[in-house]
Structures are given as structure tokens and as C-alpha cells.
Motif scaffolding. Structure first.
Motif, PDB file in Angstrom:
ATOM      1  N   MET A 136       0.752  -1.226   0.065  1.00  0.00           N
ATOM      2  CA  MET A 136       0.093   0.046   0.034  1.00  0.00           C
ATOM      3  C   MET A 136       1.012   1.225   0.175  1.00  0.00           C
ATOM      4  O   MET A 136       2.168   1.228   0.542  1.00  0.00           O
ATOM      5  N   ASN A 137       0.087   2.228  -0.566  1.00  0.00           N
ATOM      6  CA  ASN A 137       1.011   3.725  -0.424  1.00  0.00           C
ATOM      7  C   ASN A 137       0.786   4.201   0.842  1.00  0.00           C
ATOM      8  O   ASN A 137       0.139   5.252   0.970  1.00  0.00           O
ATOM      9  N   VAL A 138       1.385   3.900   2.027  1.00  0.00           N
ATOM     10  CA  VAL A 138       1.333   4.360   3.168  1.00  0.00           C
ATOM     11  C   VAL A 138       1.522   5.550   3.456  1.00  0.00           C
ATOM     12  O   VAL A 138       0.804   6.360   3.918  1.00  0.00           O
ATOM     13  N   GLU A 139       2.644   6.191   2.916  1.00  0.00           N
ATOM     14  CA  GLU A 139       3.015   7.533   3.143  1.00  0.00           C
ATOM     15  C   GLU A 139       2.131   8.517   2.467  1.00  0.00           C
ATOM     16  O   GLU A 139       1.652   9.612   3.163  1.00  0.00           O
ATOM     17  N   LYS A 140       1.377   8.419   1.526  1.00  0.00           N
ATOM     18  CA  LYS A 140       0.612   9.335   0.786  1.00  0.00           C
ATOM     19  C   LYS A 140      -0.783   9.236   1.355  1.00  0.00           C
ATOM     20  O   LYS A 140      -1.378  10.338   1.869  1.00  0.00           O
ATOM     21  N   LEU A 141      -1.027   8.132   1.906  1.00  0.00           N
ATOM     22  CA  LEU A 141      -2.581   7.931   2.665  1.00  0.00           C
ATOM     23  C   LEU A 141      -2.311   8.821   4.049  1.00  0.00           C
ATOM     24  O   LEU A 141      -3.172   9.376   4.435  1.00  0.00           O
ATOM     25  N   PHE A 142      -1.124   8.566   4.753  1.00  0.00           N
ATOM     26  CA  PHE A 142      -0.917   9.155   6.000  1.00  0.00           C
ATOM     27  C   PHE A 142      -0.934  10.793   5.906  1.00  0.00           C
ATOM     28  O   PHE A 142      -1.418  11.431   6.686  1.00  0.00           O
ATOM     29  N   ALA A 143      -0.328  11.016   4.930  1.00  0.00           N
ATOM     30  CA  ALA A 143      -0.030  12.545   4.691  1.00  0.00           C
ATOM     31  C   ALA A 143      -1.300  13.282   4.200  1.00  0.00           C
ATOM     32  O   ALA A 143      -1.620  14.317   4.647  1.00  0.00           O
ATOM     33  N   SER A 144      -2.301  12.331   3.555  1.00  0.00           N
ATOM     34  CA  SER A 144      -3.534  13.057   3.188  1.00  0.00           C
ATOM     35  C   SER A 144      -4.579  13.060   4.550  1.00  0.00           C
ATOM     36  O   SER A 144      -5.369  13.781   4.570  1.00  0.00           O
ATOM     37  N   ILE A 145      -4.165  12.466   5.511  1.00  0.00           N
ATOM     38  CA  ILE A 145      -5.073  12.519   6.815  1.00  0.00           C
ATOM     39  C   ILE A 145      -4.395  13.765   7.721  1.00  0.00           C
ATOM     40  O   ILE A 145      -4.898  14.729   8.459  1.00  0.00           O
ATOM     41  N   GLY A 146      -3.044  13.427   8.047  1.00  0.00           N
ATOM     42  CA  GLY A 146      -2.184  14.517   8.616  1.00  0.00           C
ATOM     43  C   GLY A 146      -2.787  14.585  10.049  1.00  0.00           C
ATOM     44  O   GLY A 146      -2.982  13.791  10.841  1.00  0.00           O
ATOM     45  N   ASN A 147      -2.714  15.950  10.588  1.00  0.00           N
ATOM     46  CA  ASN A 147      -3.205  16.248  12.002  1.00  0.00           C
ATOM     47  C   ASN A 147      -4.835  16.362  12.031  1.00  0.00           C
ATOM     48  O   ASN A 147      -5.343  17.153  12.857  1.00  0.00           O
TER      49      ASN A 147
END
Length: 455
Positions: A238-249
Motif C-alpha cells: 500500500m501507499n502508506v506515506e501518501k495515505l498518512f499525509a492525506s490525513i495529517g493532523n
């Protein structure tokens, strides 16, 4: 430094006090599973056999485990066994009280047929552990959870199952005991409750200095944990980094995440989010008064350190390298760090109320979370972040403030006006939580300070 885990140790000791038994321990990486096992054994002052599986075949792991048993004088010679079943059959025939720990069990399953591996150990537990205590541990939460599902060969085979979580905010504060309560909230909000991460902090330094020395230092184990180690088992799927960045804070609705990921209507994002929820780093929540409204459900990063990392560092690594850690902190983190911490303080307050319920100090609460409202007077909608649902008795609304000074009456009256303008609210009580306390008190409301939160 070993902190907390009293309840988990009690459960382990309950099994270890018996003639034989089996324990399953699972949780995300660096949460303290191995440390818990070793500490429990050390307190009992009894020998045990610890084997950590490698990412290789069953036959290779069998060979390495057999070699370890020989080196520990459990085996009289370097014997050959065809299967783990043959090995445990021999160990069981010794009629010795053995404690055997098999760590990173999921590595066995990663190279073999999952069903076969679980069936082998089901056979072992059922037939060849009459004088053996078997402790199975693993970090791949998805694989470990499979063993608890009805239909799996190992279903119901463990005398105790422990899902090990991060330390809570009070336990984590023991790693920086001399900090002010204001700073304790800040440290927990950024670094979370992983004992591994907390052990890398310097409690004599400031929050900024610890961030600079760890998260912003690409050579540090904390940086490696946040950027790679924790999610390494899932990186290829999975594209973990992009997904996490899309949620952020933030709290993100599914459709917003899907749009940011560029995978609209494919269903892939839902599968990826489910994996992250399974490994306890993302959570899906809804307002307590809109639990069945899919349009009001959202996702947020649960792991504080990952939340910090992907809020500030994802996409900015080249800038970090150019500016250096100190200047990067000053320009990219300092302006919004208080806001970041404030959001996390709301979660700490919810944890505080959960602890009060468990201790029997708070009764009648049916749910805790956010409350979604429509404000017809100001023609806007929003959420109260910390609300206790008392069922038919109504809601207790708490306004939470992470300020560097006591909350004054002007602020209190402003918050009261907002709460009381919502006609739909069935209010039981109104409360205020201020990390630095209050300048004055008016009767009729509940007041909670940072000192109360950390009592």
C-alpha cells in the motif's frame, strides 16, 4: 526502564503458575512485547528459552531453534528434527518444566502457508505441552488476529491472549517525571506511548531539543521507526506515506482521503485504511450522537509520533536537509506546534474520563467522544470535542483548553454562549478543562485542571 504493564503481568503469571499453558501476545512493533516477557520472567527468577523467528522457511527456523536449544543444554546433542511437532514431542518427553517463548511468530507464517503453520502449533499445544509453557508473540497484527478467528486451527487454544497497547499518557510521563504537566502533555502528544521511543528521549532537554535530536535526525532510531520500521511489513502492499499525509493532523472523511489519494471509487483506499486500523495506527470514529451516519464518520491517525511525522515532515525532507533541524523546527514546526498539541490534549482528556470510569469514579456514562451540532443562530455547524453521554439524563459538554495561562472568565463566558446557543442539546452539565487551571470559578459548572488529569 520498565513502566506499567501490571495487569498484563498478572495475566501472564496466572498461566505460569499452572503446570502448563499457552499465552498469545501481539501488538505493533516496539510496543514492548519482548520487554514484557523478559521482565515477567526475570521477576519470577526462572530460566526460559527465548527464540526469535527469522524471515525464512520453517525448516531454517527449526534448525536455528534446535541449535539454540543445544547451546542452552536443553538437547544433549545437535539432534535432527523433521518438523516443529517432532521437536516439541521430544521436549515434552523430557518431563521438564520448560518455558518456551517463540517471538515474531508471524515470520513463520510469512514464508509458508498460514493455515499449515497454525495447524502445526495447534497440534503442539494440544498434544505436546503437558510440562511446557508456550508463549507466542508477534508484531504483524493482521496475521496474529487471524489466530483468534473461529475456524482457525489455533482458535481457543491460548489460555491468555494479550493485545499489548502503547503506554497511556500517565505511564508515559514516567519517562520524563520532572517535566511540568504542560510539558508532559506536549511530550506525549508528539512522541506517544511506545516504550522504545520514550527510552530514546532526554528528559533534561526541552521538547524542541528532543524533536531535533530524534525525529528530525535521519540517523536516529526514532526517525527510522516513524519513517519505515513500524510499517515495513505493509510497505509493499500500500501507499502508506501518501495515505498518512492525506490525513495529517486532521480528521478526514473517506471521500476526502479518496480524492487526495487519486483512487476514487476503486475501493483500494478502504482496504488500505482497514489494514492501518488492524495495526492500531489509524482509527475510524463518529460523533456519539451520529454513530450510524456514514457521512459523519472520519479517520484520523491514532499513533501520535506518526501523526507528527506525517504532519510536518512528509514532502519536506529536502527542505529539512537544506535548512538543518534547528531552522526547520523554527520555520515549519514552531508556528503550529501548540495547535498540534491541543488536538492531542483532547484525546488525553477522553482517556482521563475512560480511566475514571474504570476506577469506578464516574458512573452512568454510556459513551465518550465528540458531539456534532447545528447552530441555527450563527448559521454554522461543528463538533464539541469532549462529550460524555449519560443516556436519558443528557450530555455533559467539556470545553478543553491547552493554554500557557489559566483560563479566565471571559473565555468561559464565550464558551458558555456557544454551548447554550445549541437548542438541540440535552445538557446535563457543562465543564471546562484547562491545563493551567482557572483564574476564577463560577458556581454551577465542572472544573478540571491539568493536575487533576495527571493525578
Amino acid at each position: 526502564m520498565f513502566v506499567g504493564r501490571k495487569y498484563e503481568m498478572e495475566r501472564m503469571n496466572k498461566v505460569l503458575d499452572q503446570k502448563s499453558g499457552s499465552i498469545l501476545i501481539y501488538g505493533k512493533r516496539k510496543v514492548g512485547k519482548t520487554t514484557l516477557i523478559r521482565h515477567t520472567m526475570d521477576l519470577r527468577n526462572i530460566p526460559y528459552i527465548y527464540y526469535e523467528c527469522v524471515k525464512d522457511s520453517m525448516s531454517e527456523n527449526l534448525l536455528l531453534f534446535t541449535r539454540q536449544l543445544f547451546y542452552m543444554d536443553i538437547l544433549p546433542a545437535m539432534l535432527h528434527f523433521n518438523t516443529f511437532i517432532d521437536l516439541f514431542k521430544y521436549l515434552n518427553s523430557l518431563k521438564r518444566n520448560l518455558i518456551i517463548v517463540i517471538d515474531e511468530y508471524s515470520y513463520l507464517k510469512s514464508k509458508e502457508n498460514n493455515t499449515m503453520v497454525d495447524s502445526i502449533f495447534q497440534n503442539i499445544i494440544d498434544n505436546y505441552t503437558s510440562d511446557i509453557h508456550l508463549i507466542v508473540s508477534g508484531s504483524h497484527i493482521g496475521m496474529m488476529k487471524e489466530m483468534l478467528e473461529e475456524g482457525n486451527a489455533l482458535y481457543g487454544r491460548f489460555d491468555e491472549v494479550i493485545c499489548l497497547k502503547e503506554l497511556d499518557y500517565i505511564e508515559a510521563s514516567q519517562f520524563y517525571p520532572d517535566k511540568s504537566i504542560y510539558d508532559k502533555v506536549a511530550f506525549y502528544s508528539v512522541f506517544g506511548g511506545s516504550p522504545f521511543i520514550l527510552s530514546k528521549l532526554n528528559a533534561s532537554l526541552s521538547l524542541k531539543d528532543n524533536i531535533v535530536n530524534t525525529i528530525l535526525n535521519m540517523d536516529s532510531s526514532v526517525y527510522l521507526y516513524a519513517s519505515h520500521i513500524l510499517l515495513s511489513d505493509y510497505a509493499m502492499r500500500m501507499n502508506v506515506e501518501k495515505l498518512f499525509a492525506s490525513i495529517g493532523n486532521s480528521k478526514r472523511k473517506y471521500r476526502d482521503i479518496e480524492q487526495k489519494m487519486g483512487n476514487k471509487n476503486t475501493g483500494n483506499v478502504a482496504k488500505q485504511l482497514q489494514i492501518l486500523m488492524d495495526i492500531d495506527v489509524v482509527k475510524k470514529v463518529a460523533p456519539i450522537n451520529k454513530l450510524n451516519d456514514n457521512k459523519k464518520k472520519y479517520y484520523e491517525i491514532k499513533d501520535n509520533l506518526l501523526r507528527f511525522f506525517y504532519t510536518y515532515m512528509y514532502g519536506n525532507m529536502s527542505i529539512l536537509q537544506m535548512l538543518g533541524a534547528d531552522q526547520f523546527y523554527d520555520e515549519y514546526i514552531e508556528p503550529s506546534i501548540i495547535t498540534f498539541i491541543s488536538y492531542r490534549f483532547e484525546d488525553i482528556c477522553i482517556d482521563y474520563f475512560m480511566n475514571q470510569i474504570r476506577k469506578g469514579k464516574l458512573k452512568g456514562v454510556r459513551n465518550i467522544g465528540t458531539y456534532y451540532y447545528d447552530d441555527p443562530i450563527h448559521k454554522q455547524n461543528g463538533e464539541f470535542e469532549v462529550v460524555l453521554d449519560y443516556g436519558k439524563k443528557g450530555y455533559t459538554i467539556y470545553e478543553v483548553k491547552y493554554l500557557n495561562k489559566p483560563m479566565d472568565l471571559t473565555m468561559i463566558h464565550h464558551e458558555l454562549d456557544q454551548i447554550q446557543s445549541i437548542s438541540e442539546l440535552e445538557i446535563k452539565d457543562i465543564g471546562f478543562i484547562s491545563i493551567h487551571g482557572f483564574e476564577e470559578y463560577e458556581q454551577g459548572y465542572i472544573y478540571i485542571t491539568g493536575k487533576d488529569i495527571y493525578e
